[in-house]
Motif scaffolding. Structure first.
Motif, PDB file in Angstrom:
ATOM      1  N   MET A   1       0.853  -1.193   0.000  1.00 48.13           N
ATOM      2  CA  MET A   1       0.000   0.000   0.000  1.00 48.13           C
ATOM      3  C   MET A   1       0.892   1.247   0.000  1.00 48.13           C
ATOM      4  N   ASP A   2       0.645   2.154  -0.951  1.00 49.45           N
ATOM      5  CA  ASP A   2       1.486   3.348  -1.050  1.00 49.45           C
ATOM      6  C   ASP A   2       1.188   4.362   0.045  1.00 49.45           C
ATOM      7  N   VAL A   3      -0.079   4.723   0.192  1.00 47.75           N
ATOM      8  CA  VAL A   3      -0.404   5.819   1.101  1.00 47.75           C
ATOM      9  C   VAL A   3      -1.697   5.542   1.858  1.00 47.75           C
ATOM     10  N   SER A   4      -1.675   5.852   3.138  1.00 51.16           N
ATOM     11  CA  SER A   4      -2.876   5.780   3.975  1.00 51.16           C
ATOM     12  C   SER A   4      -3.341   7.202   4.238  1.00 51.16           C
ATOM     13  N   ILE A   5      -4.573   7.496   3.850  1.00 51.68           N
ATOM     14  CA  ILE A   5      -5.143   8.831   4.028  1.00 51.68           C
ATOM     15  C   ILE A   5      -5.963   8.821   5.310  1.00 51.68           C
ATOM     16  N   VAL A   6      -5.548   9.622   6.278  1.00 52.91           N
ATOM     17  CA  VAL A   6      -6.194   9.658   7.585  1.00 52.91           C
ATOM     18  C   VAL A   6      -6.990  10.946   7.714  1.00 52.91           C
ATOM     19  N   ILE A   7      -8.282  10.818   7.926  1.00 55.35           N
ATOM     20  CA  ILE A   7      -9.188  11.960   8.050  1.00 55.35           C
ATOM     21  C   ILE A   7      -9.880  11.880   9.403  1.00 55.35           C
ATOM     22  N   VAL A   8      -9.841  12.961  10.161  1.00 62.44           N
ATOM     23  CA  VAL A   8     -10.557  13.042  11.431  1.00 62.44           C
ATOM     24  C   VAL A   8     -11.786  13.908  11.224  1.00 62.44           C
ATOM     25  N   THR A   9     -12.957  13.368  11.522  1.00 66.51           N
ATOM     26  CA  THR A   9     -14.204  14.098  11.307  1.00 66.51           C
ATOM     27  C   THR A   9     -14.867  14.464  12.627  1.00 66.51           C
ATOM     28  N   TYR A  10     -15.574  15.584  12.596  1.00 61.99           N
ATOM     29  CA  TYR A  10     -16.427  15.995  13.715  1.00 61.99           C
ATOM     30  C   TYR A  10     -17.527  16.870  13.136  1.00 61.99           C
ATOM     31  N   ASN A  11     -18.736  16.338  13.088  1.00 57.28           N
ATOM     32  CA  ASN A  11     -19.870  17.052  12.482  1.00 57.28           C
ATOM     33  C   ASN A  11     -19.513  17.511  11.067  1.00 57.28           C
ATOM     34  N   SER A  12     -19.013  16.583  10.275  1.00 64.61           N
ATOM     35  CA  SER A  12     -18.502  16.898   8.939  1.00 64.61           C
ATOM     36  C   SER A  12     -19.401  16.399   7.820  1.00 64.61           C
ATOM     37  N   GLU A  13     -20.668  16.143   8.133  1.00 62.77           N
ATOM     38  CA  GLU A  13     -21.584  15.565   7.148  1.00 62.77           C
ATOM     39  C   GLU A  13     -21.672  16.395   5.878  1.00 62.77           C
ATOM     40  N   LYS A  14     -21.597  17.713   5.999  1.00 60.58           N
ATOM     41  CA  LYS A  14     -21.772  18.583   4.833  1.00 60.58           C
ATOM     42  C   LYS A  14     -20.514  18.681   3.973  1.00 60.58           C
TER      43      LYS A  14
ATOM     44  N   GLU B   1      -5.443   3.698   0.860  1.00 66.43           N
ATOM     45  CA  GLU B   1      -6.551   3.347   1.732  1.00 66.43           C
ATOM     46  C   GLU B   1      -6.980   4.623   2.438  1.00 66.43           C
ATOM     47  N   VAL B   2      -8.243   4.675   2.831  1.00 63.90           N
ATOM     48  CA  VAL B   2      -8.768   5.834   3.547  1.00 63.90           C
ATOM     49  C   VAL B   2      -9.240   5.377   4.920  1.00 63.90           C
ATOM     50  N   VAL B   3      -8.699   6.011   5.953  1.00 66.45           N
ATOM     51  CA  VAL B   3      -9.066   5.717   7.331  1.00 66.45           C
ATOM     52  C   VAL B   3      -9.714   6.965   7.916  1.00 66.45           C
ATOM     53  N   VAL B   4     -10.956   6.847   8.356  1.00 65.36           N
ATOM     54  CA  VAL B   4     -11.671   7.979   8.946  1.00 65.36           C
ATOM     55  C   VAL B   4     -11.912   7.688  10.427  1.00 65.36           C
ATOM     56  N   VAL B   5     -11.488   8.631  11.265  1.00 64.33           N
ATOM     57  CA  VAL B   5     -11.761   8.559  12.694  1.00 64.33           C
ATOM     58  C   VAL B   5     -12.829   9.607  12.988  1.00 64.33           C
ATOM     59  N   ASP B   6     -13.995   9.154  13.415  1.00 67.88           N
ATOM     60  CA  ASP B   6     -15.078  10.099  13.701  1.00 67.88           C
ATOM     61  C   ASP B   6     -15.136  10.397  15.192  1.00 67.88           C
ATOM     62  N   ASN B   7     -14.957  11.676  15.517  1.00 63.68           N
ATOM     63  CA  ASN B   7     -14.896  12.115  16.912  1.00 63.68           C
ATOM     64  C   ASN B   7     -16.275  12.359  17.520  1.00 63.68           C
ATOM     65  N   LEU B   8     -17.102  11.297  17.477  1.00 61.68           N
ATOM     66  CA  LEU B   8     -18.433  11.343  18.084  1.00 61.68           C
ATOM     67  C   LEU B   8     -19.269  12.499  17.517  1.00 61.68           C
ATOM     68  N   SER B   9     -19.348  12.543  16.194  1.00 62.49           N
ATOM     69  CA  SER B   9     -20.160  13.575  15.536  1.00 62.49           C
ATOM     70  C   SER B   9     -21.600  13.496  15.995  1.00 62.49           C
ATOM     71  N   LYS B  10     -22.214  14.673  16.109  1.00 61.77           N
ATOM     72  CA  LYS B  10     -23.618  14.745  16.518  1.00 61.77           C
ATOM     73  C   LYS B  10     -24.554  14.783  15.314  1.00 61.77           C
ATOM     74  N   ASP B  11     -23.994  14.933  14.126  1.00 60.99           N
ATOM     75  CA  ASP B  11     -24.811  14.925  12.917  1.00 60.99           C
ATOM     76  C   ASP B  11     -24.773  13.521  12.304  1.00 60.99           C
ATOM     77  N   GLY B  12     -25.000  13.413  11.014  1.00 58.50           N
ATOM     78  CA  GLY B  12     -25.058  12.100  10.385  1.00 58.50           C
ATOM     79  C   GLY B  12     -23.783  11.656   9.713  1.00 58.50           C
ATOM     80  N   THR B  13     -22.634  12.178  10.147  1.00 61.98           N
ATOM     81  CA  THR B  13     -21.374  11.847   9.490  1.00 61.98           C
ATOM     82  C   THR B  13     -21.110  10.346   9.468  1.00 61.98           C
ATOM     83  N   ALA B  14     -21.169   9.706  10.632  1.00 57.90           N
ATOM     84  CA  ALA B  14     -20.845   8.281  10.716  1.00 57.90           C
ATOM     85  C   ALA B  14     -21.821   7.439   9.892  1.00 57.90           C
ATOM     86  N   ALA B  15     -23.104   7.758   9.974  1.00 60.18           N
ATOM     87  CA  ALA B  15     -24.107   6.995   9.222  1.00 60.18           C
ATOM     88  C   ALA B  15     -23.896   7.154   7.723  1.00 60.18           C
ATOM     89  N   LEU B  16     -23.571   8.354   7.282  1.00 65.94           N
ATOM     90  CA  LEU B  16     -23.317   8.589   5.864  1.00 65.94           C
ATOM     91  C   LEU B  16     -22.130   7.769   5.387  1.00 65.94           C
TER      92      LEU B  16
END
Length: 314
Positions: free
Chosen positions: A1-14, A33-48
């Motif tokens: 795997m060449d690159v792992s893209i790490v994204i941290v989200t928090y209420n980032s649905e939009k 690969e894309v790795v997303v860590v969701d910081n307990l978003s209160k919107d629908g980020t994780a569900a999306l």
């Protein structure tokens, strides 16, 4: 795997859909690969993410870890030769991931790599990188000269002057919105310092990188669009975190008289900016403004972050 893209989200649905769509559509030759860590978003980020992006490795820690702990957790669950930190309010342009990885392979000596940020209207967004903070730059802030003479390389050195981020150049700080790291370099630094919740961790990271012999560099052909502030909280909450991070940096990287002077410059700079707003509120009434609120809560942010904990290994 060449690159792992790490994204941290928090209420980032939009924002996250545009970000991920650009990541997948702009890939040419690298494996990622894309790795997303969701910081307990209160919107629908994780569900999306669960519904529309099954190829994303979604991590749900069940708490708001902040940025530093979030990216460290994402990096721990990744396998790429390179780790790319990417903000959810960005969009990849012109095959930026391929470009920055190609440059890193050709020039491994730098260790850490940034890109060129554009605003949604196509104009330059200079926040992809900054000069490293010094007692001189902090003195210019304290006296208000970095505000009066913005983008002046002498009075506002952290801005890097009028440079358009259009040439390859070593820089003091690469911000965490788009930061590529060789995995061995990331692990040598033990990732981001988890004592920082948000703001200041990328500056600390860059300062530690230089101390370890690395040379963070900007790669202008790696272009992203960054809608700065799209995920920000209320202004005063953001400023409290920002200045707590600044105080932590001073306490972490300066000693003795230099540390005392740096903290004094922070307090003086905030106080001078708070004074006009406070006087205006006395004369005309109304709220004194964010600078006065920041001044009134200076004891909270001036302590910085705890100093007993060591940076965590990713």
């Amino acid at each position: 795997m060449d690159v792992s893209i790490v994204i941290v989200t928090y209420n980032s649905e939009k924002q996250i859909e545009a970000c991920l769509n650009s990541v997948f559509s702009q890939t040419r030759g690298v494996t990622q690969e894309v790795v997303v860590v969701d910081n307990l978003s209160k919107d629908g980020t994780a569900a999306l993410l669960q519904k529309r992006y099954p190829q994303v490795k979604l991590i749900l820690p069940g708490a708001n870890l902040g940025f530093a702990r979030g990216v460290n957790l994402g990096a721990k669950h990744s396998i790429g030769d390179y780790i790319l930190l990417l903000n959810p309010d960005t969009e990849v342009r012109d095959h930026a991931i391929d470009e920055v990885v190609a440059f890193a392979r050709k020039h491994p000596e730098f260790g850490f790599y940034g890109g060129r940020n554009l605003k949604p209207d196509g104009s330059l967004e200079p926040s992809s990188c900054w000069g490293q903070p010094t007692l001189w730059s902090m003195a210019m802030f304290a006296l208000g000269l970095s505000t009066v003479f913005r983008h002046n390389s002498f009075f506002d050195p952290e801005s890097l002057g009028s440079w358009k981020r259009d040439t390859v150049r070593e820089v003091g700080v690469i911000t965490g919105c788009f930061l590529l790291a060789r995995r061995d370099a990331w692990e040598k630094l033990r990732g981001m310092d988890e004592r920082f919740f948000m703001y200041g961790e990328d500056v600390d990271f860059a300062m530690r990188a230089r101390e370890a012999g690395y040379r963070p560099v900007l790669v202008p052909q790696a272009i992203i669009m960054h809608e700065v502030g799209a995920s920000s909280d209320k202004p005063i909450n953001k400023m409290m975190l920002l200045y707590k991070g600044k105080a932590a940096l001073v306490r972490r990287h300066w000693k003795g008289f230099g540390r005392s002077l740096g903290l004094f410059f922070l307090v003086l700079g905030v106080g001078l900016r708070a004074l006009p707003a406070w006087l205006k509120s006395l004369i005309r009434g109304g709220e004194p403004g964010k600078w006065h609120l920041l001044w009134s809560r200076r004891k909270e942010w001036l302590i910085g972050y705890p100093t007993s904990q060591s940076p965590q290994s990713p």
